[in-house]
Design an enzyme around this catalytic site. Structure first.
Site, PDB file in Angstrom:
ATOM      1  N   SER A 280       0.844  -1.197   0.000  1.00 17.53           N
ATOM      2  CA  SER A 280       0.000   0.000   0.000  1.00 17.53           C
ATOM      3  C   SER A 280       0.875   1.241   0.000  1.00 17.53           C
ATOM      4  CB  SER A 280      -0.895   0.017   1.241  1.00 17.53           C
ATOM      5  OG  SER A 280      -1.552   1.268   1.380  1.00 17.53           O
TER       6      SER A 280
ATOM      7  N   TYR B 139      -2.430  -0.489  10.357  1.00 15.60           N
ATOM      8  CA  TYR B 139      -2.510  -0.976   8.974  1.00 15.60           C
ATOM      9  C   TYR B 139      -1.233  -0.649   8.215  1.00 15.60           C
ATOM     10  CZ  TYR B 139      -4.139  -1.047   4.072  1.00 15.60           C
ATOM     11  OH  TYR B 139      -4.275  -1.275   2.727  1.00 15.60           O
TER      12      TYR B 139
END
Length: 302
Positions: A194, A207
């Site tokens: 990501s 995350y």
């Protein structure tokens, strides 16, 4: 630029609002495609296959919706049979994805299961390989996040951390370990990182940490598996319009979602499929391993 590609890019721009984002909306996790406004573009009408994965067999975790659905559709149109893993609550999305795989003339295998349970994670791989008759491509796409927080670290609960670390990291280890029983020379593992690994948001502290770890895992895995002829890479998406967004972020953040990207908008799942097809292709990416490909709308990945 070809007219076909131009139409795909223009469609992605039209799906975004005036500020690059989308109408205010929230869902309860894990979220469903059918409840999103507007519906994401997974390449259902735009992806044209060229037999780049003909005869191969792929497992895509989190393959029912979002990036996973776009990858599954593209893989099928490139000639691969595809197994998709998903949570039982996502059955309707999974069946819809399976129908697109089958329309492409490929075999679709549904393997529901919660990957935070080790036995289930390993069984998902075994069931997929058994039903497909082998395994050549593993896409570790399943992921979890939570961003409805007023503060950063202070608002991270142990329960949330357990969920996010188990989905994003533990499952990654378990599924990959099990897949190595089936993968061989010329095969490929693609993990999903990501932009958060490079440019973390305060609300996504846990995350973002897992995504940075996935980058490290990918590089180390490539080094370990290189002598066996198995390639390991990752794709790092930027802001992408998937059910994960309205299911885990505040509804009022949707109108500006993705507007901070240099391209001025969020991406559509279909816009990532090409990176996965390239990395999965034993011909086109035969010398590509240990790398992270950024598909971020211009946000830097270094």
């Amino acid at each position: 630029m070809s007219e076909e590609l131009y139409e795909t890019n223009r469609s992605a721009e039209q799906l975004a609002g005036d500020e690059g984002g989308f109408p205010e909306q929230e869902q309860t996790p894990p979220g469903l495609t059918t409840e999103m406004t507007p519906r994401p573009d997974h390449g259902e009408e735009s992806w044209v296959g060229r037999d780049r994965l003909k005869g191969l067999k792929a497992l895509v975790t989190g393959g029912d919706s979002g990036i996973g659905r776009a990858v599954a559709i593209a893989f099928a149109r490139e000639g691969a049979d595809v197994a998709i893993n998903y949570l039982p609550d996502e059955q309707s999305d999974a069946e819809d994805t399976a129908s697109w795989i089958e329309k492409a003339g490929a075999k679709a295998v549904l393997v529901p299961g919660d990957l935070t349970d080790e036995a289930t994670a390993r069984k998902v791989v075994d069931d997929a390989a058994g039903s497909l008759g082998g395994l050549n491509i593993l896409v570790n796409n399943a992921g979890a996040q939570w961003a409805r927080r007023e503060q950063g670290l202070e608002d991270v609960t142990t329960e949330q951390m357990d969920q996010i670390f188990k989905v994003n990291l533990y499952a990654l280890f378990w599924v990959t370990q099990q897949a190595l029983k089936y993968l061989g020379k010329g095969d490929s593992i693609i993990n999903v990182s990501s932009i958060q690994a490079y440019d973390p948001s305060v609300a996504l502290l846990d995350y973002a940490s897992t995504k940075a770890a996935i980058n490290n895992f990918t590089v180390n895995l490539a080094a370990e598996l290189g002598p066996k002829g198995i390639r390991a890479n990752a794709v790092a998406p930027g802001p992408i319009w998937t059910p994960l967004q309205p299911a885990t972020k505040p509804g009022e953040s949707m109108p500006k979602f993705g507007s901070d990207a240099p391209l001025g908008r969020a991406g559509q799942p279909a816009e990532l499929a090409g990176a996965f097809v390239f990395l999965a292709s034993p011909a086109e990416a035969s010398y590509v391993t240990g790398t992270v490909v950024g598909v971020t709308g211009g946000k830097p990945v270094f």
